[in-house]
Write a protein that holds these residues in place. Sequence first.
Motif, PDB file in Angstrom:
ATOM      1  N   THR A  97       0.820  -1.209   0.000  1.00 31.56           N
ATOM      2  CA  THR A  97       0.000   0.000   0.000  1.00 31.56           C
ATOM      3  C   THR A  97       0.854   1.260   0.000  1.00 31.56           C
ATOM      4  OG1 THR A  97      -1.766   1.171   1.172  1.00 31.56           O
ATOM      5  CG2 THR A  97      -0.173   0.012   2.527  1.00 31.56           C
ATOM      6  N   MET A  98       0.250   2.346  -0.482  1.00 35.85           N
ATOM      7  CA  MET A  98       0.897   3.661  -0.391  1.00 35.85           C
ATOM      8  C   MET A  98       0.620   4.277   0.986  1.00 35.85           C
ATOM      9  SD  MET A  98       2.531   4.362  -3.145  1.00 35.85           S
ATOM     10  CE  MET A  98       2.804   6.117  -3.070  1.00 35.85           C
ATOM     11  N   PHE A  99      -0.451   3.812   1.650  1.00 39.14           N
ATOM     12  CA  PHE A  99      -0.813   4.403   2.936  1.00 39.14           C
ATOM     13  C   PHE A  99       0.290   4.193   3.950  1.00 39.14           C
ATOM     14  CE2 PHE A  99      -5.225   3.202   1.458  1.00 39.14           C
ATOM     15  CZ  PHE A  99      -5.585   4.496   1.144  1.00 39.14           C
ATOM     16  N   ASN A 100       0.697   5.280   4.617  1.00 41.01           N
ATOM     17  CA  ASN A 100       1.643   5.074   5.718  1.00 41.01           C
ATOM     18  C   ASN A 100       1.122   5.758   6.974  1.00 41.01           C
ATOM     19  OD1 ASN A 100       1.995   7.686   5.070  1.00 41.01           O
ATOM     20  ND2 ASN A 100       4.173   7.559   4.578  1.00 41.01           N
ATOM     21  N   GLU A 101      -0.214   5.797   7.084  1.00 41.66           N
ATOM     22  CA  GLU A 101      -0.867   6.326   8.282  1.00 41.66           C
ATOM     23  C   GLU A 101      -0.859   5.259   9.369  1.00 41.66           C
ATOM     24  OE1 GLU A 101      -2.605   8.573   9.773  1.00 41.66           O
ATOM     25  OE2 GLU A 101      -2.661  10.236   8.355  1.00 41.66           O
ATOM     26  N   SER A 102      -0.440   5.630  10.548  1.00 40.95           N
ATOM     27  CA  SER A 102      -0.362   4.628  11.616  1.00 40.95           C
ATOM     28  C   SER A 102      -1.723   4.008  11.915  1.00 40.95           C
ATOM     29  CB  SER A 102       0.224   5.241  12.888  1.00 40.95           C
ATOM     30  OG  SER A 102      -0.592   6.291  13.340  1.00 40.95           O
ATOM     31  N   TYR A 103      -2.791   4.823  11.855  1.00 42.63           N
ATOM     32  CA  TYR A 103      -4.132   4.299  12.141  1.00 42.63           C
ATOM     33  C   TYR A 103      -4.470   3.172  11.174  1.00 42.63           C
ATOM     34  CZ  TYR A 103      -4.525   8.989  14.169  1.00 42.63           C
ATOM     35  OH  TYR A 103      -4.311  10.121  14.870  1.00 42.63           O
ATOM     36  N   ARG A 104      -4.208   3.444   9.892  1.00 45.87           N
ATOM     37  CA  ARG A 104      -4.563   2.492   8.833  1.00 45.87           C
ATOM     38  C   ARG A 104      -3.757   1.194   8.985  1.00 45.87           C
ATOM     39  NH1 ARG A 104      -7.908   0.353   5.781  1.00 45.87           N
ATOM     40  NH2 ARG A 104      -8.122   0.885   3.597  1.00 45.87           N
ATOM     41  N   ASP A 122       8.568   2.498   0.737  1.00 43.49           N
ATOM     42  CA  ASP A 122       9.769   1.875   1.333  1.00 43.49           C
ATOM     43  C   ASP A 122      10.431   0.906   0.352  1.00 43.49           C
ATOM     44  OD1 ASP A 122       9.147   2.977   3.762  1.00 43.49           O
ATOM     45  OD2 ASP A 122       8.414   1.136   4.688  1.00 43.49           O
ATOM     46  N   LEU A 123       9.666   0.488  -0.647  1.00 42.43           N
ATOM     47  CA  LEU A 123      10.004  -0.736  -1.367  1.00 42.43           C
ATOM     48  C   LEU A 123      11.073  -0.554  -2.445  1.00 42.43           C
ATOM     49  CD1 LEU A 123       8.940  -3.594  -1.031  1.00 42.43           C
ATOM     50  CD2 LEU A 123       7.312  -3.154  -2.864  1.00 42.43           C
ATOM     51  N   TYR A 142       7.477  -7.469   7.757  1.00 47.05           N
ATOM     52  CA  TYR A 142       6.875  -6.125   7.684  1.00 47.05           C
ATOM     53  C   TYR A 142       7.962  -5.116   7.338  1.00 47.05           C
ATOM     54  CZ  TYR A 142       2.671  -7.971  10.030  1.00 47.05           C
ATOM     55  OH  TYR A 142       1.540  -8.678  10.352  1.00 47.05           O
ATOM     56  N   SER A 143       7.669  -4.225   6.402  1.00 47.34           N
ATOM     57  CA  SER A 143       8.684  -3.235   6.013  1.00 47.34           C
ATOM     58  C   SER A 143       8.909  -2.237   7.146  1.00 47.34           C
ATOM     59  CB  SER A 143       8.309  -2.530   4.709  1.00 47.34           C
ATOM     60  OG  SER A 143       7.190  -1.709   4.874  1.00 47.34           O
ATOM     61  N   SER A 144       9.968  -1.431   7.004  1.00 46.95           N
ATOM     62  CA  SER A 144      10.424  -0.611   8.137  1.00 46.95           C
ATOM     63  C   SER A 144       9.353   0.342   8.652  1.00 46.95           C
ATOM     64  CB  SER A 144      11.670   0.178   7.737  1.00 46.95           C
ATOM     65  OG  SER A 144      11.411   0.946   6.579  1.00 46.95           O
ATOM     66  N   THR A 145       8.598   0.984   7.757  1.00 46.00           N
ATOM     67  CA  THR A 145       7.568   1.928   8.205  1.00 46.00           C
ATOM     68  C   THR A 145       6.527   1.212   9.055  1.00 46.00           C
ATOM     69  OG1 THR A 145       7.839   3.283   6.227  1.00 46.00           O
ATOM     70  CG2 THR A 145       5.789   3.555   7.418  1.00 46.00           C
ATOM     71  N   VAL A 146       6.110   0.021   8.605  1.00 51.20           N
ATOM     72  CA  VAL A 146       5.101  -0.747   9.348  1.00 51.20           C
ATOM     73  C   VAL A 146       5.648  -1.130  10.715  1.00 51.20           C
ATOM     74  CG1 VAL A 146       3.691  -2.849   9.365  1.00 51.20           C
ATOM     75  CG2 VAL A 146       4.111  -1.672   7.209  1.00 51.20           C
ATOM     76  N   SER A 147       6.857  -1.665  10.737  1.00 45.99           N
ATOM     77  CA  SER A 147       7.472  -2.081  12.011  1.00 45.99           C
ATOM     78  C   SER A 147       7.573  -0.914  12.977  1.00 45.99           C
ATOM     79  CB  SER A 147       8.868  -2.658  11.772  1.00 45.99           C
ATOM     80  OG  SER A 147       8.770  -3.779  10.942  1.00 45.99           O
TER      81      SER A 147
END
Length: 222
Positions: A97-104, A122-123, A142-147
């Motif tokens: 996803t393009m979303f990098n909102e923590s809520y999402r 990140d990819l 999980y990619s770095s932003t998700v982690s």
Amino acid sequence: MQQVHILMVDDHPIIIEGYQNTLMATKKDDQTLVIDTANTCDAAHILMQKAADERPYDVCFFDISLPPSADGKITSGEDLAKISREIMPRAKVIILTMFNESYRIHNIVREISPDGFLIKSDLTSSELAEAFQHILVDPPYYSSTVSNFLNKSVVNEIYVDDINRKILHLLSKGIKTRSLTEYIDLSMSAIEKRKKQLKLLFSIEDGKDESLIIEARKKGFL
């Protein structure tokens, strides 16, 4: 030889082409990759149903933002991922996803618990290749932003369930509140109550549906 059946779903064909080329170029010598692709929720759903009856996919890549199904019941890659979990429980689910909102991100992890979760910004091709091989053997990846988001405690964690997401989706399509009961199996008072909760959740001070939609879109729920 290990034959890996893969479904890739993204509404941008050039992105799918990039993923395919990366995986084919970096696969292991003893791997054969069989890749199906889809650009819409409907096309993906048809392929998934066929695979579930014949030879379930080993890995499914789902982009979150996709054109909804013709009947409006499947509105995103998130919905497809849930269907995959039901009809092909052994398939590894990878969310892109393009979303990098923590809520999402929290919402998706909570609802789907994906085997892989990659933020497109990140990819790199090497990370996609690494993630794919890792997920085949030892998920999750999980990619770095998700982690980073998951490691932080989110004070105002917004959790939006399926029905609330559907309410937001229908409102964003211009469906009036009084008509929502035609699409959702709830009473008008139950729908009104949910709308009030959503407005509190998203801190909508003017109480307008338009403001709710704008805020939900900003946070990646639409």
